[in-house]
Write a protein that holds these residues in place. Structure first.
Motif, short mmCIF file in Angstrom:
data_model
loop_
_atom_site.label_atom_id
_atom_site.label_comp_id
_atom_site.label_asym_id
_atom_site.label_seq_id
_atom_site.Cartn_x
_atom_site.Cartn_y
_atom_site.Cartn_z
N MET A 70 4.26 -9.92 -1.78
CA MET A 70 4.88 -8.96 -0.89
C MET A 70 5.84 -8.09 -1.68
O MET A 70 6.39 -8.52 -2.69
CB MET A 70 5.59 -9.67 0.27
N VAL A 71 6.03 -6.86 -1.18
CA VAL A 71 6.85 -5.87 -1.87
C VAL A 71 7.86 -5.30 -0.88
O VAL A 71 7.48 -4.58 0.05
CB VAL A 71 5.97 -4.73 -2.43
N PRO A 72 9.15 -5.59 -1.02
CA PRO A 72 10.15 -4.97 -0.16
C PRO A 72 10.40 -3.53 -0.62
O PRO A 72 10.47 -3.26 -1.83
CB PRO A 72 11.40 -5.84 -0.38
N VAL A 73 10.51 -2.60 0.33
CA VAL A 73 10.71 -1.20 -0.05
C VAL A 73 11.78 -0.55 0.82
O VAL A 73 11.99 -0.92 1.97
CB VAL A 73 9.40 -0.38 0.07
N HIS A 74 12.45 0.43 0.22
CA HIS A 74 13.38 1.28 0.95
C HIS A 74 13.41 2.63 0.23
O HIS A 74 14.02 2.76 -0.83
CB HIS A 74 14.78 0.67 1.00
N PHE A 75 12.64 3.58 0.74
CA PHE A 75 12.52 4.91 0.14
C PHE A 75 12.03 4.82 -1.32
O PHE A 75 12.65 5.33 -2.23
CB PHE A 75 13.83 5.68 0.26
N GLU A 76 10.90 4.14 -1.49
CA GLU A 76 10.26 3.99 -2.80
C GLU A 76 8.99 4.84 -2.88
O GLU A 76 8.02 4.47 -3.54
CB GLU A 76 9.92 2.51 -3.05
N GLN A 77 9.00 5.98 -2.20
CA GLN A 77 7.79 6.81 -2.14
C GLN A 77 7.37 7.35 -3.51
O GLN A 77 6.20 7.68 -3.71
CB GLN A 77 8.01 7.99 -1.17
N ASP A 78 8.29 7.45 -4.46
CA ASP A 78 7.94 7.99 -5.77
C ASP A 78 7.26 6.96 -6.67
O ASP A 78 6.63 7.33 -7.66
CB ASP A 78 9.20 8.50 -6.47
N SER A 79 7.39 5.67 -6.35
CA SER A 79 6.84 4.64 -7.23
C SER A 79 5.81 3.74 -6.57
O SER A 79 5.07 3.05 -7.27
CB SER A 79 7.98 3.77 -7.79
N ILE A 80 5.74 3.72 -5.24
CA ILE A 80 4.91 2.72 -4.57
C ILE A 80 3.43 2.87 -4.90
O ILE A 80 2.73 1.86 -5.07
CB ILE A 80 5.14 2.75 -3.03
N ALA A 81 2.91 4.08 -5.02
CA ALA A 81 1.48 4.24 -5.31
C ALA A 81 1.14 3.64 -6.66
O ALA A 81 0.14 2.91 -6.80
CB ALA A 81 1.10 5.73 -5.27
N GLU A 82 1.95 3.90 -7.67
CA GLU A 82 1.70 3.35 -9.00
C GLU A 82 1.82 1.83 -8.98
O GLU A 82 1.06 1.11 -9.65
CB GLU A 82 2.65 3.94 -10.03
N THR A 83 2.77 1.32 -8.20
CA THR A 83 2.94 -0.13 -8.08
C THR A 83 1.71 -0.78 -7.46
O THR A 83 1.20 -1.79 -7.96
CB THR A 83 4.18 -0.45 -7.24
N LEU A 84 1.20 -0.20 -6.38
CA LEU A 84 0.03 -0.77 -5.71
C LEU A 84 -1.21 -0.67 -6.59
O LEU A 84 -2.04 -1.59 -6.61
CB LEU A 84 -0.20 -0.07 -4.37
N ARG A 85 -1.34 0.42 -7.32
CA ARG A 85 -2.47 0.53 -8.25
C ARG A 85 -2.34 -0.52 -9.36
O ARG A 85 -3.33 -1.11 -9.79
CB ARG A 85 -2.51 1.92 -8.87
N GLY A 86 -1.11 -0.73 -9.82
CA GLY A 86 -0.89 -1.72 -10.86
C GLY A 86 -1.24 -3.12 -10.40
O GLY A 86 -1.87 -3.90 -11.12
N LEU A 87 -0.84 -3.47 -9.17
CA LEU A 87 -1.17 -4.79 -8.63
C LEU A 87 -2.68 -4.96 -8.49
O LEU A 87 -3.24 -5.99 -8.85
CB LEU A 87 -0.48 -4.98 -7.28
N ARG A 88 -3.32 -3.93 -7.97
CA ARG A 88 -4.77 -4.00 -7.74
C ARG A 88 -5.52 -4.14 -9.06
O ARG A 88 -6.51 -4.87 -9.15
CB ARG A 88 -5.22 -2.73 -7.01
N GLY A 89 -5.05 -3.46 -10.09
CA GLY A 89 -5.74 -3.52 -11.37
C GLY A 89 -5.44 -4.76 -12.19
O GLY A 89 -6.21 -5.13 -13.07
N ALA A 90 -4.32 -5.42 -11.88
CA ALA A 90 -3.89 -6.54 -12.73
C ALA A 90 -4.29 -7.91 -12.20
O ALA A 90 -4.62 -8.81 -12.98
CB ALA A 90 -2.37 -6.49 -12.88
N ILE A 91 -4.25 -8.12 -10.89
CA ILE A 91 -4.43 -9.46 -10.33
C ILE A 91 -5.91 -9.81 -10.25
O ILE A 91 -6.71 -9.08 -9.66
CB ILE A 91 -3.77 -9.55 -8.94
N ASP A 92 -6.26 -10.94 -10.83
CA ASP A 92 -7.66 -11.36 -10.88
C ASP A 92 -8.14 -11.95 -9.56
O ASP A 92 -9.32 -11.85 -9.23
CB ASP A 92 -7.85 -12.39 -12.00
N ALA A 93 -7.26 -12.59 -8.82
CA ALA A 93 -7.64 -13.26 -7.57
C ALA A 93 -7.62 -12.28 -6.40
O ALA A 93 -7.01 -11.20 -6.47
CB ALA A 93 -6.67 -14.41 -7.28
#
Length: 234
Positions: free
Chosen positions: A1-24
Protein backbone atom coordinates in the motif's frame (compact mmCIF):
# COMPACT_ATOMS: atom_id res chain seq x y z
CA UNK A 1 0.00 0.00 0.00
CA UNK A 2 1.07 3.56 -0.74
CA UNK A 3 -0.08 6.50 1.43
CA UNK A 4 -0.39 9.72 -0.58
CA UNK A 5 -1.09 13.40 -0.03
CA UNK A 6 -0.74 15.52 -3.18
CA UNK A 7 1.81 13.19 -4.80
CA UNK A 8 0.49 13.76 -8.33
CA UNK A 9 3.98 14.53 -9.66
CA UNK A 10 5.48 11.20 -8.58
CA UNK A 11 2.68 8.65 -8.25
CA UNK A 12 2.66 7.52 -11.91
CA UNK A 13 6.39 6.76 -11.86
CA UNK A 14 5.99 5.00 -8.52
CA UNK A 15 3.19 2.76 -9.80
CA UNK A 16 5.12 1.96 -12.96
CA UNK A 17 8.14 1.14 -10.83
CA UNK A 18 6.16 -1.24 -8.63
CA UNK A 19 4.56 -2.93 -11.63
CA UNK A 20 7.91 -3.42 -13.33
CA UNK A 21 9.82 -4.57 -10.27
CA UNK A 22 7.60 -6.99 -8.32
CA UNK A 23 7.72 -10.56 -9.57
CA UNK A 24 4.62 -11.79 -7.70
CA UNK A 25 1.01 -10.91 -8.34
CA UNK A 26 -0.09 -8.09 -6.07
CA UNK A 27 -2.82 -5.59 -5.29
CA UNK A 28 -1.76 -1.99 -4.74
CA UNK A 29 -3.85 0.32 -2.57
CA UNK A 30 -3.17 4.03 -2.95
CA UNK A 31 -4.65 5.60 0.18
CA UNK A 32 -5.54 9.29 -0.03
CA UNK A 33 -7.00 11.88 2.37
CA UNK A 34 -9.07 14.20 0.17
CA UNK A 35 -11.23 13.67 -2.90
CA UNK A 36 -9.77 16.80 -4.48
CA UNK A 37 -6.20 15.48 -4.20
CA UNK A 38 -4.94 15.45 -7.84
CA UNK A 39 -3.13 12.18 -7.05
CA UNK A 40 -6.49 10.39 -7.19
CA UNK A 41 -7.17 11.62 -10.71
CA UNK A 42 -3.76 10.41 -11.90
CA UNK A 43 -4.33 6.96 -10.36
CA UNK A 44 -7.79 6.56 -11.85
CA UNK A 45 -6.81 7.94 -15.25
CA UNK A 46 -4.07 5.33 -15.54
CA UNK A 47 -6.24 2.37 -14.55
CA UNK A 48 -5.47 0.50 -17.79
CA UNK A 49 -1.73 0.92 -17.25
CA UNK A 50 -1.79 -0.30 -13.64
CA UNK A 51 -4.95 -2.46 -13.28
CA UNK A 52 -3.79 -3.93 -9.96
CA UNK A 53 -4.02 -0.47 -8.34
CA UNK A 54 -7.02 0.90 -6.45
CA UNK A 55 -7.49 4.34 -4.89
CA UNK A 56 -8.89 4.07 -1.34
CA UNK A 57 -10.04 6.94 0.89
CA UNK A 58 -8.37 7.28 4.29
CA UNK A 59 -10.92 5.84 6.74
CA UNK A 60 -9.50 7.89 9.61
CA UNK A 61 -9.80 11.34 8.09
CA UNK A 62 -6.43 12.87 7.32
CA UNK A 63 -2.79 12.06 8.00
CA UNK A 64 -0.22 9.42 7.15
CA UNK A 65 -0.95 7.29 10.22
CA UNK A 66 -4.60 6.93 9.26
CA UNK A 67 -3.66 6.25 5.65
CA UNK A 68 -1.28 3.44 6.60
CA UNK A 69 -3.80 1.95 9.04
CA UNK A 70 -6.47 2.05 6.33
CA UNK A 71 -4.21 0.25 3.89
CA UNK A 72 -3.12 -2.41 6.36
CA UNK A 73 -6.69 -3.06 7.45
CA UNK A 74 -7.80 -3.43 3.82
CA UNK A 75 -5.06 -5.94 2.99
CA UNK A 76 -6.52 -9.23 1.77
CA UNK A 77 -3.42 -11.24 0.89
CA UNK A 78 -0.91 -13.05 3.08
CA UNK A 79 1.45 -10.08 3.28
CA UNK A 80 1.15 -6.29 3.30
CA UNK A 81 3.94 -3.94 2.23
CA UNK A 82 4.10 -0.24 3.04
CA UNK A 83 6.10 1.89 0.60
CA UNK A 84 6.20 5.59 -0.13
CA UNK A 85 4.96 7.47 -3.20
CA UNK A 86 7.92 9.84 -3.38
CA UNK A 87 10.33 7.48 -5.21
CA UNK A 88 12.60 7.22 -2.16
CA UNK A 89 12.09 3.44 -1.76
CA UNK A 90 13.53 0.96 -4.26
CA UNK A 91 10.67 -1.36 -5.35
CA UNK A 92 13.14 -4.09 -6.35
CA UNK A 93 13.70 -4.71 -2.63
CA UNK A 94 10.13 -6.01 -2.28
CA UNK A 95 11.05 -9.28 -4.02
CA UNK A 96 13.63 -10.09 -1.34
CA UNK A 97 11.20 -9.03 1.37
CA UNK A 98 8.71 -11.54 -0.03
CA UNK A 99 11.36 -14.27 -0.03
CA UNK A 100 12.10 -13.57 3.63
CA UNK A 101 8.39 -13.71 4.44
CA UNK A 102 7.97 -16.99 2.56
CA UNK A 103 10.80 -18.34 4.72
CA UNK A 104 8.85 -17.50 7.87
CA UNK A 105 9.36 -13.82 8.71
CA UNK A 106 6.44 -11.91 10.21
CA UNK A 107 8.03 -8.48 9.74
CA UNK A 108 10.69 -7.65 7.16
CA UNK A 109 12.42 -4.30 7.43
CA UNK A 110 14.06 -2.59 4.48
CA UNK A 111 17.28 -1.47 6.15
CA UNK A 112 19.41 1.50 5.16
CA UNK A 113 21.92 0.88 7.94
CA UNK A 114 22.85 -2.79 7.58
CA UNK A 115 25.69 -4.00 5.38
CA UNK A 116 24.66 -3.40 1.75
CA UNK A 117 22.15 -0.65 2.59
CA UNK A 118 22.60 3.04 1.86
CA UNK A 119 21.02 6.45 2.20
CA UNK A 120 21.36 9.36 -0.19
CA UNK A 121 20.32 12.90 0.71
CA UNK A 122 17.85 14.06 3.31
CA UNK A 123 18.33 16.54 6.19
CA UNK A 124 21.67 15.71 7.87
CA UNK A 125 20.37 15.94 11.46
CA UNK A 126 17.35 13.77 10.76
CA UNK A 127 19.53 11.20 8.96
CA UNK A 128 22.07 11.13 11.79
CA UNK A 129 19.46 10.70 14.51
CA UNK A 130 17.66 8.00 12.54
CA UNK A 131 20.90 6.05 12.12
CA UNK A 132 21.92 6.47 15.76
CA UNK A 133 18.46 5.44 16.99
CA UNK A 134 18.31 2.38 14.75
CA UNK A 135 21.80 1.07 15.35
CA UNK A 136 21.73 1.78 19.09
CA UNK A 137 18.38 0.00 19.53
CA UNK A 138 19.81 -3.00 17.68
CA UNK A 139 22.88 -3.05 19.93
CA UNK A 140 20.93 -2.53 23.16
CA UNK A 141 18.14 -5.02 22.57
CA UNK A 142 19.34 -7.25 19.71
CA UNK A 143 16.18 -6.43 17.75
CA UNK A 144 16.98 -8.04 14.37
CA UNK A 145 17.06 -4.86 12.32
CA UNK A 146 19.44 -1.92 12.18
CA UNK A 147 16.69 0.34 10.80
CA UNK A 148 13.53 -0.03 12.93
CA UNK A 149 12.28 3.47 12.10
CA UNK A 150 12.06 2.94 8.33
CA UNK A 151 8.43 2.76 7.17
CA UNK A 152 9.31 0.65 4.11
CA UNK A 153 8.30 -2.69 5.55
CA UNK A 154 6.50 -5.99 4.97
CA UNK A 155 4.06 -7.43 7.51
CA UNK A 156 2.40 -10.82 7.68
CA UNK A 157 -1.30 -10.01 7.64
CA UNK A 158 -2.14 -12.61 10.32
CA UNK A 159 0.28 -10.78 12.64
CA UNK A 160 -1.43 -7.48 11.88
CA UNK A 161 -4.83 -8.93 12.73
CA UNK A 162 -3.56 -10.08 16.13
CA UNK A 163 -1.77 -6.84 17.05
CA UNK A 164 -3.60 -3.74 18.31
CA UNK A 165 -2.22 -0.43 17.04
CA UNK A 166 -1.58 2.28 19.64
CA UNK A 167 0.33 4.83 17.57
CA UNK A 168 -1.12 8.32 17.61
CA UNK A 169 0.66 10.14 14.80
CA UNK A 170 3.12 10.17 11.97
CA UNK A 171 5.22 7.23 10.83
CA UNK A 172 5.72 5.76 14.31
CA UNK A 173 3.51 2.81 13.36
CA UNK A 174 6.38 0.97 11.68
CA UNK A 175 8.50 1.10 14.82
CA UNK A 176 5.55 0.11 17.01
CA UNK A 177 4.69 -2.99 14.99
CA UNK A 178 8.31 -4.05 14.67
CA UNK A 179 8.88 -3.64 18.41
CA UNK A 180 5.72 -5.55 19.27
CA UNK A 181 6.61 -8.37 16.90
CA UNK A 182 10.06 -8.72 18.46
CA UNK A 183 8.80 -8.56 22.04
CA UNK A 184 6.13 -11.17 21.24
CA UNK A 185 8.72 -13.56 19.83
CA UNK A 186 7.64 -13.19 16.20
CA UNK A 187 10.25 -13.44 13.47
CA UNK A 188 11.73 -10.10 12.43
CA UNK A 189 14.32 -9.88 9.67
CA UNK A 190 15.86 -7.19 7.49
CA UNK A 191 17.07 -6.81 3.93
CA UNK A 192 19.46 -4.14 2.64
CA UNK A 193 17.81 -1.20 0.93
CA UNK A 194 18.97 1.97 -0.77
CA UNK A 195 17.00 5.09 0.13
CA UNK A 196 17.26 8.38 -1.69
CA UNK A 197 15.71 11.71 -0.83
CA UNK A 198 12.57 12.56 -2.77
CA UNK A 199 12.98 14.16 -6.17
CA UNK A 200 9.47 15.65 -6.45
CA UNK A 201 7.25 17.52 -3.98
CA UNK A 202 7.87 18.17 -0.31
CA UNK A 203 8.51 15.70 2.50
CA UNK A 204 5.57 14.94 4.80
CA UNK A 205 7.92 13.95 7.64
CA UNK A 206 7.56 16.29 10.67
CA UNK A 207 10.72 15.57 12.64
CA UNK A 208 10.19 17.70 15.76
CA UNK A 209 6.55 16.72 16.15
CA UNK A 210 7.06 12.99 15.78
CA UNK A 211 10.35 12.52 17.66
CA UNK A 212 8.63 11.93 21.06
CA UNK A 213 6.38 9.32 19.44
CA UNK A 214 9.40 7.38 18.19
CA UNK A 215 11.03 7.69 21.61
CA UNK A 216 8.02 5.98 23.20
CA UNK A 217 8.53 2.81 21.16
CA UNK A 218 12.31 2.96 21.49
CA UNK A 219 11.94 2.83 25.27
CA UNK A 220 9.20 0.21 24.98
CA UNK A 221 11.64 -2.07 23.16
CA UNK A 222 14.47 -1.45 25.62
CA UNK A 223 12.20 -2.22 28.59
CA UNK A 224 10.59 -5.35 27.12
CA UNK A 225 13.27 -6.91 24.93
CA UNK A 226 13.67 -10.65 25.57
CA UNK A 227 16.28 -11.06 28.32
CA UNK A 228 18.23 -13.58 26.30
CA UNK A 229 18.92 -10.97 23.67
CA UNK A 230 19.95 -8.08 25.89
CA UNK A 231 23.59 -7.25 26.26
CA UNK A 232 24.89 -7.87 29.81
CA UNK A 233 25.37 -4.76 31.89
CA UNK A 234 28.91 -3.80 32.80
Amino acid sequence: MVPVHFEQDSIAETLRGLRGAIDAQFRCLVVYDLEDDPTVEVVRAGAKEWPETEAVRNAYGRGVLGAIKTGLEAATGEYAVVTMADLSDDPQVINEMLRQADAGSDVVSASRYMRGGSQEGGPPLKSLMSRVAGVSLHLLTRIPTHDPTNSFRLYRVSFLRETPIESTGGFELGLELTAKAYVAGRTVTEVPASWRDRTEGESKFQFRRWLPLYLRWYLYTVARAPLGFRRPRT
